[in-house]
Scaffold this motif. Sequence first.
Motif, PDB file in Angstrom:
ATOM      1  N   ARG A 206      11.263   0.440  -5.022  1.00 50.95           N
ATOM      2  CA  ARG A 206      10.918   0.732  -3.628  1.00 50.95           C
ATOM      3  C   ARG A 206       9.552   0.157  -3.260  1.00 50.95           C
ATOM      4  NH1 ARG A 206       7.717   5.591  -2.878  1.00 50.95           N
ATOM      5  NH2 ARG A 206       6.874   6.235  -4.898  1.00 50.95           N
ATOM      6  N   ASN A 207       8.646  -0.008  -4.263  1.00 52.94           N
ATOM      7  CA  ASN A 207       7.284  -0.464  -3.966  1.00 52.94           C
ATOM      8  C   ASN A 207       7.119  -1.971  -4.127  1.00 52.94           C
ATOM      9  OD1 ASN A 207       7.614  -0.370  -6.738  1.00 52.94           O
ATOM     10  ND2 ASN A 207       5.498   0.235  -7.163  1.00 52.94           N
ATOM     11  N   LEU A 208       8.192  -2.722  -3.992  1.00 51.12           N
ATOM     12  CA  LEU A 208       8.114  -4.180  -4.032  1.00 51.12           C
ATOM     13  C   LEU A 208       7.446  -4.665  -2.739  1.00 51.12           C
ATOM     14  CD1 LEU A 208       9.138  -6.345  -6.084  1.00 51.12           C
ATOM     15  CD2 LEU A 208      11.087  -6.676  -4.554  1.00 51.12           C
ATOM     16  N   THR A 233      -0.221  -0.859   2.946  1.00 50.48           N
ATOM     17  CA  THR A 233       0.346  -0.107   1.830  1.00 50.48           C
ATOM     18  C   THR A 233       0.261   1.396   2.108  1.00 50.48           C
ATOM     19  OG1 THR A 233      -0.358  -1.858   0.317  1.00 50.48           O
ATOM     20  CG2 THR A 233       0.224   0.255  -0.655  1.00 50.48           C
ATOM     21  N   PRO A 234       1.341   2.198   1.858  1.00 51.27           N
ATOM     22  CA  PRO A 234       2.615   1.791   1.280  1.00 51.27           C
ATOM     23  C   PRO A 234       3.676   1.443   2.317  1.00 51.27           C
ATOM     24  CG  PRO A 234       2.546   4.168   1.393  1.00 51.27           C
ATOM     25  CD  PRO A 234       1.252   3.671   2.002  1.00 51.27           C
ATOM     26  N   ASN A 235       3.303   1.380   3.606  1.00 53.59           N
ATOM     27  CA  ASN A 235       4.306   1.158   4.642  1.00 53.59           C
ATOM     28  C   ASN A 235       4.945  -0.224   4.579  1.00 53.59           C
ATOM     29  OD1 ASN A 235       3.987   3.738   5.827  1.00 53.59           O
ATOM     30  ND2 ASN A 235       2.115   3.041   6.842  1.00 53.59           N
ATOM     31  N   CYS A 236       4.305  -1.168   3.877  1.00 57.70           N
ATOM     32  CA  CYS A 236       4.888  -2.505   3.815  1.00 57.70           C
ATOM     33  C   CYS A 236       5.597  -2.769   2.492  1.00 57.70           C
ATOM     34  CB  CYS A 236       3.812  -3.564   4.047  1.00 57.70           C
ATOM     35  SG  CYS A 236       2.446  -3.473   2.877  1.00 57.70           S
ATOM     36  N   TRP A 237       5.962  -1.708   1.802  1.00 57.46           N
ATOM     37  CA  TRP A 237       6.815  -1.859   0.631  1.00 57.46           C
ATOM     38  C   TRP A 237       8.249  -2.121   1.090  1.00 57.46           C
ATOM     39  CZ3 TRP A 237       4.947   3.008  -2.528  1.00 57.46           C
ATOM     40  CH2 TRP A 237       3.674   2.737  -3.061  1.00 57.46           C
ATOM     41  N   LEU A 238       9.095  -2.467   0.141  1.00 62.09           N
ATOM     42  CA  LEU A 238      10.492  -2.763   0.456  1.00 62.09           C
ATOM     43  C   LEU A 238      11.170  -1.593   1.176  1.00 62.09           C
ATOM     44  CD1 LEU A 238      13.082  -4.421   0.288  1.00 62.09           C
ATOM     45  CD2 LEU A 238      13.357  -3.643  -2.074  1.00 62.09           C
ATOM     46  N   THR A 416       4.914  -5.795  -8.942  1.00 65.27           N
ATOM     47  CA  THR A 416       5.449  -5.387  -7.644  1.00 65.27           C
ATOM     48  C   THR A 416       4.472  -5.605  -6.499  1.00 65.27           C
ATOM     49  OG1 THR A 416       4.735  -3.106  -8.111  1.00 65.27           O
ATOM     50  CG2 THR A 416       7.005  -3.689  -8.655  1.00 65.27           C
ATOM     51  N   SER A 417       3.169  -5.618  -6.758  1.00 65.20           N
ATOM     52  CA  SER A 417       2.194  -5.838  -5.684  1.00 65.20           C
ATOM     53  C   SER A 417       2.094  -7.307  -5.295  1.00 65.20           C
ATOM     54  CB  SER A 417       0.822  -5.318  -6.100  1.00 65.20           C
ATOM     55  OG  SER A 417       0.371  -5.997  -7.265  1.00 65.20           O
ATOM     56  N   ASN A 418       2.476  -8.201  -6.207  1.00 69.60           N
ATOM     57  CA  ASN A 418       2.437  -9.631  -5.926  1.00 69.60           C
ATOM     58  C   ASN A 418       3.586 -10.304  -6.679  1.00 69.60           C
ATOM     59  OD1 ASN A 418       1.500 -12.072  -4.868  1.00 69.60           O
ATOM     60  ND2 ASN A 418       0.189 -12.456  -6.644  1.00 69.60           N
ATOM     61  N   PRO A 419       4.827 -10.032  -6.258  1.00 71.25           N
ATOM     62  CA  PRO A 419       5.991 -10.468  -7.036  1.00 71.25           C
ATOM     63  C   PRO A 419       6.248 -11.969  -6.949  1.00 71.25           C
ATOM     64  CG  PRO A 419       6.682  -9.365  -5.027  1.00 71.25           C
ATOM     65  CD  PRO A 419       5.194  -9.239  -5.080  1.00 71.25           C
ATOM     66  N   ASP A 420       6.795 -12.487  -8.027  1.00 75.43           N
ATOM     67  CA  ASP A 420       7.231 -13.890  -8.061  1.00 75.43           C
ATOM     68  C   ASP A 420       8.730 -13.873  -7.735  1.00 75.43           C
ATOM     69  OD1 ASP A 420       8.113 -16.443  -8.693  1.00 75.43           O
ATOM     70  OD2 ASP A 420       6.667 -16.678 -10.323  1.00 75.43           O
ATOM     71  N   PHE A 421       9.069 -14.152  -6.479  1.00 79.13           N
ATOM     72  CA  PHE A 421      10.454 -14.042  -6.042  1.00 79.13           C
ATOM     73  C   PHE A 421      11.339 -15.110  -6.667  1.00 79.13           C
ATOM     74  CE2 PHE A 421       8.047 -11.901  -2.675  1.00 79.13           C
ATOM     75  CZ  PHE A 421       8.694 -10.668  -2.702  1.00 79.13           C
ATOM     76  N   ALA A 422      10.765 -16.227  -7.051  1.00 80.37           N
ATOM     77  CA  ALA A 422      11.555 -17.257  -7.738  1.00 80.37           C
ATOM     78  C   ALA A 422      12.039 -16.732  -9.085  1.00 80.37           C
ATOM     79  CB  ALA A 422      10.715 -18.520  -7.923  1.00 80.37           C
TER      80      ALA A 422
END
Length: 494
Positions: A206-208, A233-238, A416-422
Amino acid sequence: MPQEKPDLRNLREPVRFKRALTLLLMTLILPGSAQIVAGSKRAGRWAWRVVAGLIAIIVFLVVLALIWRAGTINFLAQPGTLRLVQVLLILLAVGWAALFIDAYRIAQPLTLERNHRLMTSILDGALIFVVVSALIYASVFVNTQRDFVASVFGSGHSSKAEKGRYNVLLMGGDSGADRIGTRPDSMTVASINADTGRTVLVGLPRNLSKVPFPAGTAMAKQFPDGFQWKNCTPNCWLNGVYTWATSHKDLFPGDPNPGETATMQAIEATTGLKINYFVLIDLAGFRDLLNAVGGITLDIGRRVPIGGGSSPIKGYIEAGKNQHLDGYHALWFARSRADSSDYARMARQKCVMSAMLNQLSPQTVITKFQGIASASKEVVKTDIPAGQLGTFTDLALDAKKLPVSSFSAVPPLIHTSNPDFAVIRAKVAEAIAKSEALDKGGSGGDGKTSNTPSSTASHPSSSTSKKPSSTKKPSATPTTPAAGVDDVASICKA
């Protein structure tokens, strides 16, 4: 010429009594046969035509189900079909009761001795009660099914499988009194092979943060650099995407489900999968649904607190093998955050999903359908159209025979705070490829001898490591579940 009514007074009393009982039993076994033998042959023939027609329809549906199970379920699950079946059951109950009454008349009860007449009357009344009650109950069951389908499933467009797979977003939403609106705290994509039903569960925390959106969508225009803004944060999590989109319905004109649509778009861009449908389960009502099916049985690696956070801990779900959990305890097992991380919580939720898939048999669903339907109408929201119900029921029956594999986008692989989506998309593709290889005979050579996807390391660069894997059994509540491709059964053992 009208048929003359036979005079039974010349027959001995035991013979008249036995004849009366026989006529009633004949009506029970083969409706209309009493009329053929001793009453109106025309009425008996009509009854036989009805019975023959019903048998022919049943045989046809059985054969069709053997040939095309999904199509048969789709047809039978249509509200129009269910309404027709309900009316036919009521008419059948009335007609059968009339045949019993006529058979009683044919038996000429006034020619019987008082005790025999009383016994015949009681038997006739009992048979009418049993048969009519059974058919009326069946009609109520069918009506419940029709109401369930109409209430839960949509009437929208069907979504075709993408690259041979259906991808269904499963969301667990908390909408309690202490929360503003619904926010999906649990998000899992069930990627299902459209031919075999073999399933991969893709867990997303949820915190992505900074989740992207597909190009050209309203959300992508609002958030070209991902879902974020200053000090969000945290409103802009997934899990905040749902709430934000629901509060900005003007960006989704004509869409009845803006929160679900935006979340599906975010997860499509995050995972690289086309999401066909969503299922939103209100966790507050999940307890009633599990109680309706009789609970689930799990192996629990370590005890899980009941409560915690802003409320005191009220107790524990103790560790142990084959622990049977009712709805209340299964819900806390899936949602408890105390003494564990969000990632352990995700692992427990996968265990609950897998247990429900494996332990809910068709017999359980049929015998407890009234409770399931009542709970589900309050718990489940989905855009899966009623016309696809048979397709997914068919796939679920196939999936029960196969192991479920999973991938979770969690640390240490994914920050999760700076994910590598690739990396997330690559790992999702890897998990699906490994699952599909089993159906094609990969790894084990025949698709059966090696039916458990091998776990990958928790970091891409460690995949070349030749260190032997640990032989220790993983807990059902690991502190940080492996971020590679896992057999779900391996994380749900005590």
